[in-house]
Write an enzyme that holds these catalytic residues in place. Structure first.
Site: not given
Length: 739
Positions: A380, A382, A385, A389, A470-471, A678-679, A689
């Site tokens: 995924y 997140d 896809e 937010g 998942y959180d 400017d980077i 996991h």
């Protein structure tokens, strides 16, 4: 007796009714973006856990919508150029888009996938001063119409509309309409229903998820597809622990057609419901926090003089000032939280000095390590896809955030382009955990009775996204010494696979379980988490350089010293983007500085900040594995690119079913000059996991962080004059009498 076809029809109708009215809170994949065409009070019964009348402010309302603290959104106006789009601005941008041909011919057929602020140029932001004229307010939108994607920018002052190019591959972020329709679609397929019933599951107990399928070749090109997998919620709220293993439905998102059904798990039983529920009322823990020890007692930080930070403009404002910091904070549908214009006050001169122009989570990559038919595609992205937010949930006072927290809402666009409110999405609070900012005590041998210590009080800006199981907890932590810490916490529920085995000793030696057996018939699959941060550091201005400071062993001559070796720091300035591609290595230690070569301290050191790595797990997948090609931005832990306003999302603007041809890795290969430019610095945190039984049925939070730390930025310790705490300044609290 009724004919089978009639019974099936009645069963389908009953399942749909239950899906839409009674069990939507678990049947839908994190319904965060409220993408219904019109969310009114009737529709809110379907999304009762987030939706209420006040969550959909009307631009024509005579009284502003507000939450329990009186925060209004309907009549809000921006007070800073970086403030998110207001409700009125969203409605204006929506109207401008729908008035354009060909959308004006069928406006109800337009699907919005994003609608957010188009930030002004840096020069315009820097030129703006409080009370002065605003740079032009602009909005950016991505929409689909008749199967084609479109991107636009709108000048909200003049009404001008500018069409933007769209990527060659991939699709925009799914909206909630896509997710809902995809999970409902299989219920209209008789073969799917027969398969579910044959597995011993009632259709009314189904809990289905729309899972992004990545990209694996031309067979999946030319149409938006999603894979739907289902669970049974019978007997538990934790349906994730009761998978209908091996049953995967391929669905065309646009036509709602069931393209293919794969059922390869008929011999795998559905795990039991007992012991899987995680809700407080369902768990016998005695309040002790586990282990049967002494019960936990409530803890609260009290601030008798009030909060130590202020939010400009009060409720609805976004500029936060605390201690020696000033920053702009806003919620974003894709990134979650965006930190902008973070400046620190120099204690010597009183000057506000630039540190971080903009920082946010750019992408998350979560590949699972099961290559079988029902799992190989679970890789995924997140943010790109699903919308990181959009998946952020309202925070829980006293548990997600302490009592002294201040809350901010997010205002996002639904699938019809109309705004809705994600209430209490962000919390801000001061934290003191007993840590020490600095200290020194003199030894008795000096004869000096000195004991100096200072408490470490920090400012925390937090959000939590629940991306299905998942959180993710994202904290931006600011310290008084100028350090910024980005911290990621992982919690929630594992994505598990069913197995025919109930004990480890039943697994054949040649049977790869792809994980750890957690309970009877339940395997937690090994997986990775990579979180890539976009860090536009502007250290005292925009012209910066990236410096790698290598620690290298030097040998001494025998005549020089009794020592035979020592370490030497060697500075190397990266001239181009390829020279700034960094793979971290324990045996090649280095520091990584972003400096302003045109500004030095009084003794000549260039001012700068350094990234202090942590959470350094690296991807071990084959670089040519299709998921890793799409997630190539995780090939290095550090990248530095020349600033480009269009290069925000490490996985590309359109991530869904993309081929990986518009990623950070591709941009970096252009090898543009980055010295004294400017980077943007990109940092990827990683977690391997391997599940364990302590992760069942819900996971204790695991956290890691990295730091942005001043290096020769200040002339001396910037908190030398910080006051200690004194008992006279604090309330006298008496602990409850122990029994």
């Amino acid at each position: 007796m009724e004919p089978p076809s009639s019974r099936l029809l009645l069963l389908l109708l009953a399942a749909l009714l239950l899906l839409l009215l009674t069990r939507s809170t678990i049947h839908l994949f994190s319904p965060a973006s409220a993408g219904n065409r019109r969310v009114d009070l009737l529709d809110c019964t379907r999304f009762s856990f987030w939706c209420s009348a006040k969550h959909r402010p009307s631009s024509s309302s005579t009284s502003p919508s507000s939450d329990s603290r009186g925060r209004g959104h309907s009549n809000a106006v921006p007070i800073h150029p970086l403030d998110p789009l207001t409700v009125r601005e969203m409605n204006l941008a929506r109207s401008l888009l729908l008035a354009q041909p060909p959308f004006s011919n069928a406006p109800s057929a337009v699907a919005f996938h994003s609608l957010s602020l188009a930030e002004p140029d840096k020069s315009a932001i820097e030129a703006w001063s409080n009370g002065g004229p605003f740079p032009s307010r602009r909005a950016a939108a991505v929409a689909r119409f008749e199967g084609k994607p479109y991107a636009f920018e709108f000048d909200l002052d003049s009404g001008a509309v500018t069409a933007l190019p769209v990527p060659a591959s991939g699709y925009p972020t799914m909206n909630i309409d896509d997710m809902i329709s995809s999970t409902v679609a299989p219920l209209g397929d008789a073969a799917f229903n027969r398969t579910v019933v044959a597995r011993g599951v009632q259709l009314a107990d189904l809990a289905c998820l729309p899972l992004s399928l990545g990209w694996y070749g031309s067979a999946e090109e030319g149409r938006r597809l999603v894979k739907v997998q289902c669970y049974t919620a019978e007997g538990t709220a934790n349906f994730y622990m009761r998978p209908i293993e091996g049953l995967t439905v391929l669905v065309d998102i646009d036509t709602k057609e069931v393209v293919e059904i794969s059922d390869r798990g008929r011999d795998i039983p559905i795990p039991k419901a007992e012991g899987t529920d995680y809700r407080y009322g369902s768990v016998d823990g005695g309040g002790s926090g586990g282990g049967g020890g002494l019960p936990l007692r409530p803890i609260s930080i009290e601030q008798p003089a009030g909060r130590g930070f202020e939010v400009e403009g009060g409720d609805g404002g976004h500029v936060v000032r605390w201690a020696g910091w000033e920053m702009h904070v806003r919620a974003d549908a894709r990134a979650g939280v965006v930190i902008s214009q973070a400046k620190v006050r120099d204690p010597e001169t009183g000057e506000w000095r630039g540190v971080l122009h903009r920082g946010f989570v750019s992408e998350l990559f979560v590949p699972y390590m099961d290559p079988t038919e029902a799992w190989y595609f679970k890789t995924y992205m997140d943010a790109g896809e699903y919308g990181f937010g959009l998946q952020a949930m309202s925070l829980v006072p006293l548990n997600d955030c302490p009592r002294n927290a201040y809350y901010m809402d997010g205002v996002f666009a639904a699938a019809d382009g109309r705004p809705f409110v994600r209430e209490n999405m962000v919390c801000i609070y001061e934290s003191y955990a007993g840590d020490i900012a600095w200290r020194h005590s003199e030894s008795p041998i000096t004869g000096l009775p000195i004991r100096e210590a200072r408490p470490k009080v920090t400012l925390v800006i937090r959000m939590a996204a629940s991306v299905a199981n998942y959180d993710y907890i994202i904290d931006w932590i600011f310290q008084t010494d100028g350090l910024i810490r980005a911290q990621v916490g992982l919690s929630g529920i594992l994505m598990v696979r069913g197995t025919q085995y109930s004990h480890l000793n039943q697994f054949p030696a040649d049977d790869d379980s792809y994980g750890t057996i957690l309970s009877e018939n339940v395997v937690g699959v090994i997986h990775d988490h990579f979180i890539t941060f976009h860090l536009d550091l502007d250290i005292d201005g925009t012209n910066n350089s990236f410096v790698r400071v290598d620690l290298e062993r030097q040998d001494t001559g025998r005549k020089e010293s009794p020592r035979t070796s020592y370490l030497k720091a060697t500075r190397r300035v990266a001239r181009t983007e390829k020279e700034a591609q960094i793979k971290l290595s324990l045996y090649q230690p280095a520091e990584f500085h972003v400096i302003n070569p045109s500004r030095t301290t009084r003794v000549g050191n260039p001012v700068g900040y350094k990234v202090v790595p942590a959470g350094t797990a690296a991807s071990l997948l084959d670089p040519d594995d299709p998921p890793q090609r799409r997630g190539a931005f995780t090939n290095n832990q550090i990248w530095v690119t020349q600033f480009n306003k269009t290069e925000e999302w490490a996985g590309g603007l359109f991530v869904y079913q993309s081929k990986g041809d518009d990623t950070l890795a591709e941009w970096s290969e252009r090898d543009r000059p980055i010295e004294n430019r400017d980077i943007v610095l990109w940092y990827t945190m990683g977690f391997h996991h391997i599940p364990c039984q302590e992760d069942f049925p819900v996971m204790p939070t695991v956290s890691a962080s990295f730091d942005l730390k001043p290096v020769n930025f200040f002339e001396r310790n910037p908190i030398l004059s910080a006051p200690p705490h004194f008992a006279k300044d604090l309330p006298v609290c008496t602990a409850a009498e122990q029994e």
